[in-house]
Design a protein around this motif. Structure first.
Motif, short mmCIF file in Angstrom:
data_model
loop_
_atom_site.label_atom_id
_atom_site.label_comp_id
_atom_site.label_asym_id
_atom_site.label_seq_id
_atom_site.Cartn_x
_atom_site.Cartn_y
_atom_site.Cartn_z
N UNK A 253 18.26 -11.98 -11.41
CA UNK A 253 16.85 -11.58 -11.30
C UNK A 253 16.76 -10.06 -11.19
N UNK A 254 17.71 -9.47 -10.48
CA UNK A 254 17.73 -8.02 -10.32
C UNK A 254 18.01 -7.32 -11.65
N UNK A 255 18.98 -7.85 -12.42
CA UNK A 255 19.26 -7.25 -13.73
C UNK A 255 18.02 -7.29 -14.62
N UNK A 256 17.29 -8.41 -14.58
CA UNK A 256 16.08 -8.52 -15.40
C UNK A 256 15.03 -7.50 -14.95
N UNK A 257 14.92 -7.27 -13.65
CA UNK A 257 13.98 -6.26 -13.15
C UNK A 257 14.37 -4.87 -13.64
N UNK A 258 15.66 -4.58 -13.66
CA UNK A 258 16.11 -3.27 -14.15
C UNK A 258 15.84 -3.14 -15.65
N UNK A 259 16.11 -4.19 -16.41
CA UNK A 259 15.91 -4.14 -17.87
C UNK A 259 14.44 -3.93 -18.23
N UNK A 260 13.53 -4.47 -17.43
CA UNK A 260 12.11 -4.29 -17.77
C UNK A 260 11.50 -3.11 -17.04
#
Length: 291
Positions: free
Chosen positions: A209-216
């Motif tokens: 979930x954290x990686x997705x937050x960083x990507x967006x």
């Protein structure tokens, strides 16, 4: 006639389609049980460090593994709960392909009723990640990436953090592997520096979930110390395809893989022009002995 070059987006399109479908199906299962306001997920301890596994982990994992097996019986699967599953080798078939399955990233959150959990699936060919998929059952959002073809979410192509860093400091997130002791001096020193020098330091207990937050672009950076293996490839591919840079803690190239030692899976991730600032932060923990 010279053959047309292969469209890279077509090479693993079928695998991405399968991963998206399986992740969404598993997510619907997880969401249905979570929305039942169940207070007993059959949680039990996993190891001695306080991590847990629930019946939901097992149900979602079984579903995803079945879907992969139906379509790609020869491929290997590395599943968070079941471990390594060899493919069907009838006829001497062998493959460099391995699927990474994290059926419920955020099990501890689910157990305490916190709606912050996702499903993650990746396909690696050798050590290279070809496909990464993260699905959030709570918001019904899915983020995907194909190597060399960009990262996409519900709002279209993702481009990572776009804002300049706040004078109050960056908004960062932290993760550490299950093998890291609570009193680990290096992890403690790093977290202390990040807490003091950042606007906020998030610890979501759900790295994907954290990686997705960083990507967006919802957060400025992500720091990991001896991160877990199964959730790293999908998340790291999302981020790099969104333009995020990932470095080792000493600023060198990041070489962490799902199959290598966890000491290779310590990282700093952020926008390229913010990297000197982020590396300076973690360097301040070096006095405590960054490994």
């Amino acid at each position: 006639m010279t053959p047309a070059p292969e469209d890279p987006s077509a090479r693993f399109a079928a695998e991405r389609e399968l991963a998206v479908a399986a992740a969404r199906e598993a997510g619907a299962l997880l969401r249905s049980r979570f929305q039942d306001d169940c207070d007993d997920y059959g949680a039990r301890a996993k190891g001695d460090d306080g991590d847990v596994v629930t019946e939901l982990d097992m149900m979602a994992e079984d579903l995803i593994v079945r879907r992969i097996r139906e379509r790609y019986p020869h491929d290997r699967i590395l599943a968070e709960e079941a471990g390594a599953l060899e493919g069907d080798r009838d006829g001497g078939h062998d493959t460099p392909r391995t699927w990474l399955v994290d059926p419920l990233d955020g099990s501890n959150n689910v157990v305490i009723g916190l709606p912050a959990y996702v499903v993650g699936i990746a396909l690696c060919v050798g050590d290279a990640t070809a496909v990464g998929v993260v699905h959030d059952p709570v918001t019904d959002r899915t983020w995907t990436a194909l190597a060399g073809c960009g990262a996409y979410g519900p709002q279209g192509r993702m481009t990572g953090p776009g804002r300049t860093l706040s004078p109050a400091g960056p908004l960062l997130a932290w993760t550490q592997g299950h093998g890291v002791a609570r009193d680990d001096p290096t992890a403690g020193a790093l977290k202390e520096v990040l807490e003091v020098r950042s606007r906020r330091l998030l610890q979501l207990w759900a790295p994907l979930l954290t990686w997705a937050m960083l990507a967006r672009g919802a957060i400025d950076g992500f720091v990991g110390y001896r991160a877990e293996a199964v959730d790293l490839p999908a998340g790291a591919l999302l981020a790099t395809e969104a333009g995020v840079e990932i470095r080792a803690l000493d600023g060198g190239p990041f070489r962490g893989t799902a199959t290598g030692p966890d000491t290779d899976r310590s990282f700093v991730a952020g926008r390229p022009d913010a990297m000197p600032y982020l590396l300076d932060l973690v360097a301040r923990g070096a006095a405590a002995g960054v490994r």
